[in-house]
Design a protein around this motif. Sequence first.
Motif, PDB file in Angstrom:
ATOM      1  N   GLY A  29       0.878  -1.131  -0.027  1.00 44.93           N
ATOM      2  CA  GLY A  29      -0.061  -0.042   0.040  1.00 44.93           C
ATOM      3  C   GLY A  29       0.726   1.182   0.235  1.00 44.93           C
ATOM      4  N   THR A 141      -6.073   0.135  -2.258  1.00 42.99           N
ATOM      5  CA  THR A 141      -5.215   1.241  -2.224  1.00 42.99           C
ATOM      6  C   THR A 141      -5.145   1.599  -3.677  1.00 42.99           C
ATOM      7  N   THR A 147      -3.322   5.560  -0.163  1.00 39.02           N
ATOM      8  CA  THR A 147      -2.137   4.672  -0.001  1.00 39.02           C
ATOM      9  C   THR A 147      -2.027   4.689   1.628  1.00 39.02           C
TER      10      THR A 147
END
Length: 478
Positions: A29, A141, A147
């Motif tokens: 991520g 993500t 993120t």
Amino acid sequence: MSEQTNEFTEWYLQTVQQSELMAYSSVRGSIIFRPDGYELWEHIQEEFNKFLKKQGIRNAYFPMLIPQSFFMKESDHVEGFAPEIPWVTEVGDEKLEEPLGLRPTSETTIGEAFSDWINSYRDLPYEINQWANVFRWEKKTLPFLRTSEFLWQEGHTAHATEREAYERTMSALDEYERLCEEFLAIPVYKGKKTPSERFAGAVDTYSVEAMMQDGKAVQAGTSHYMGTNFAKAFDITYLNKENQHVHAYTTSWGASTRLIGALIMSHGDQNGLVLPPTVAPTQIVLMPVGPWKKNPGVMEKLDEIFYNLKEAGYRVRLDDSDNTPGYKFNEWELKGACIRIECGPRDIENGHVIVKSRDVADKQKVAFEEIDTFVADELTAMTPRLLEKARKRVKENEYLHINTLQELKEHIETCKEEDKTPGFVLIGWDGTEETEETIKEETGFTTRNIPFEAPMEKEVDIVSGKPAKHTLWIARAY
């Protein structure tokens, strides 16, 4: 590259990687900001810092690690962020006495500092900003937009009165609107969040929402009025002029590297990035064409143009690589260079260059002596041109006359069949979370905000049919 119209998310993923804005890291991520990607953020920082300095708000920096006890002081806040916080529980072989959270936001740690620094009405207003990284362990993500670690600015202020705190909340929101529209050419919808979408621990949250080319929303910036909630939790009190200890009123407001994702999704095309000159890492790219290696005068002229443009302060590149002109054209279009200037032996003879603006289809001839003026005018015109184009697209994808849940479902189905974007839909809302949940469960649309200036007022709730208390925008969102 994937078709932008049919596979928008895939187009986006390919564009941000092939244009070298980012790369995936080995941490789930999280992404690596490559130089061009980080430079976009630097230009946003530079512009927002102008606002801060004009307002007398200074930058500071606080530790990334926050004690667990800080989060526990404001119950709504900890409840809102608990599922997303990564924790540090040991160092080497030693267990920490208290777990330390990686900051999801800094209200708690800054509130603790404010309680020490603010003691008298003379200390107010106290206003700071922090540029930092934050962590929210996202399950799903998307580079720049969602993120697990991202970059942002977060402003935090304390005031003597509710009015002053509200004014700062609104001035920050107004600046996000200006930053998005005038600087990034992204049109936004400004308004108030519903209680279910409010920042954890805030009294009111306000946002600017942007519509991407696929009709989905990106929350581009938020500003929160905290009232005295955090002041009470962290004992931010001061001695007023009447010699009484009272709580301060606080605000917080932030925008993040999501703006980079919104920038790409707002302006990009099938060939790659389209960037306003305000943030483009390369505003001008020069390249020799034709049999230029046999004609030294071509590079001599391009070196002269390069020097003049560089001296004028432009972000300019000279591509004298051995790649074919077609390859170079494609590469610099992909990277979003605003203006391409070509020069070959025949152009030297005719006393002009060939110029192509990234957002305009046609090329044009510009005389050598007019290059400086042309570049200045074109770079000035490009950002408003992109904004106007984006506004036109946004207006075409606003839907104002959907009044029932069934009509909304039919609208979504029709858009799917006709390969159109369902866009933003203006609805009536009875003020209940039940209505919001029903809309989300049955359509995937979420409430964006209650606009300050709605194009029309809705009288009936879209789900219950009861009288509407508010008019609001809904959309699918990133």
